[in-house]
Design a protein around this motif. Structure first.
Motif: not given
Length: 470
Positions: A23, A174-175, A252, A330, A334, A356, A358
């Motif tokens: 990621l 995205g994060a 991330e 989120y 994950r 992205t 993700t």
């Protein structure tokens, strides 16, 4: 035969085993700290503080937060060590895979799926209530049939469904974009809390703190209800659910060995201090017996004549619950990504979008499921499952520190849990004790979910595990 089966289900994952589909590393220690604050400050401070004070702890709800916060602090130190040393985006699932073996990792992963998904859907229902009230206040209210589930006489809880779909779009982008939204919302709710503190500190009536501990430390009433500081602690523990979501961001983080421990410990420390201050002031400005409502902070401000401050706090509640959902959503995606990479869930979910960076498939599938659940089902008592599942994960993470210190003493540990094994052991004992104070009905539902997970493991996961193939 039994020996071979035992070896299979307790096979451990090497720390050096690299994950597929890296990621994007874009989150700083500051981002991670705000991620933790975004997940923690929400339902606990705006709702549970008053309910626990009115029904279980009285003004001593301050001590309930201290007890729960202390238990979480021991768990946070354990999370920090394992996040820095083991890494991965699977949180307690990944740590258990390394320390205890596949079957324990699966059980913890299965528990975390329940914890995070039910939390998001439950918080969406609470968000919908505040949002609908805000719309009514400005003359734009939705029909009641579109704000309630069928079981409550409506058609669908539309705001609850839509907010999850909106957050789904943010997570797909995205994060970093999600972290930016979280940062903005965190500052809004901190501002709202600051307004409450600024008003309340000049309106405290010390007589409201007497008796300070009306129910003692722990008592059982004739109707079977548990009350007292410790019973309150097991309830307000929900207020701390979410700091462990920081550990799902390891892949991330720009510098995970340094940034993740900082994010976990700083967010928990900050939120504990805020909880204690707000709980003390809340029970000081109005009698604790009047706080058993679903909006105690706003209600208390209205009671002392500060309607404008109550409106500001309500805005903070909407922002606060939004960030709770965002961070827990989120974390859920994950954990599923980590489990599917290991073959315990279908590899279809392990795909990371190259554009992205993700896990778009996971985000969309879980988003749709939670959106439907939030719109059609009043989750109510299921929220208690969040507490027992989280506490079980905390116990195993603390045990994981002790186990890995013995089995892999030469493992590089950028962050070390101080006073090990004392602190991890205290974490196990304190979290285990809070589990014991939860209702029997919660234990029954939890064991049913656990049984379903074990069946799935032996039907599918044990056969498709990447460790088996390797």
């Amino acid at each position: 035969m039994l020996t071979n089966m035992f070896k299979q289900i307790f096979r451990t994952k090497p720390i050096s085993l690299k994950s597929e589909g890296e990621l994007k590393r874009c989150l700083s220690a500051f981002d991670l700290t705000l991620l933790g604050i975004g997940a923690i400050i929400g339902t606990g401070i705006f709702v549970l503080t008053g309910i626990a004070a009115a029904n279980q702890s009285g003004p001593a709800v301050v001590l309930s937060f201290v007890v729960s916060g202390t238990a979480c602090a021991f768990a946070a130190l354990a999370y920090a060590e394992l996040a820095a040393a083991v890494g991965g985006c699977g949180s307690a699932y990944g740590y258990s895979y390394v320390a205890f073996g596949e079957i324990v990792a699966w059980i913890i992963g299965w528990i975390l799926l329940l914890e995070y998904s039910v939390s998001v859907a439950a918080v969406a229902n609470g968000w919908s209530g505040y949002f609908s009230n805000a719309l009514h206040a400005i003359g734009m209210g939705l029909p009641e049939s579109l704000t309630k589930s069928p079981e409550l006489g409506g058609i669908i809880n539309l705001p609850a469904s839509l907010i999850i779909l909106i957050l789904m779009g943010m997570l797909i982008k995205g994060a970093k974009q999600s972290a930016q939204l979280n940062t903005a919302m965190v500052f809004i709710k901190i501002l709202a809390i600051s307004v409450f503190i600024g008003v309340a500190v000049f309106n405290v009536h010390p007589e409201n703190w007497h008796p300070f501990m009306p129910y003692g430390w722990f008592n059982t009433l004739p109707d079977g209800k548990t009350v007292g500081v410790l019973a309150g602690a097991s309830l307000v523990f929900f207020a701390y659910v979410g700091f462990d979501a920081v550990s799902t961001a390891v892949e991330e983080a720009k510098n995970p060995q340094r940034d993740v421990p900082i994010g976990i410990i700083a967010s928990l420390t900050f939120c504990t201090i805020i909880y204690v201050i707000v709980a003390g002031l809340l029970t000081g400005i109005v009698p604790y017996t009047s706080l058993g409502v679903d909006h105690p902070v706003a209600f208390a401000l209205e009671s002392i004549g500060y309607n404008w401050a109550s409106a500001l706090v309500s805005t903070g509640v909407i922002a606060g619950l939004t960030t709770v959902m965002l961070v827990l959503y989120y974390g859920l995606t994950r954990i599923i990504l980590a489990m599917s990479r290991d073959g315990l869930l279908t590899p279809y979910l392990a795909k990371v979008n190259p554009s992205t960076q993700t896990p778009v498939r996971v985000i969309m599938i879980t988003g749709v499921i939670m959106s439907v659940a939030a719109g059609l089902i009043p989750l109510g008592a299921l929220a208690e499952l969040v507490n027992i599942g989280t506490l079980a994960a905390f116990v195993l993470v603390c045990l994981g520190v002790i186990v890995l210190r013995r089995t892999q003493p030469k493992l590089t540990r950028p962050f070390k849990n101080p006073f090990s094994p004392l602190f991890p052991a205290l974490g196990m004992v304190s979290c285990g004790a809070l589990m014991a104070f939860l209702p029997q009905q919660t234990w029954t539902r939890f064991l049913m979910w656990l049984g379903l997970g074990i069946v799935i493991y032996f039907v599918y996961s044990i056969r498709h595990s990447k460790l088996k193939k390797s």
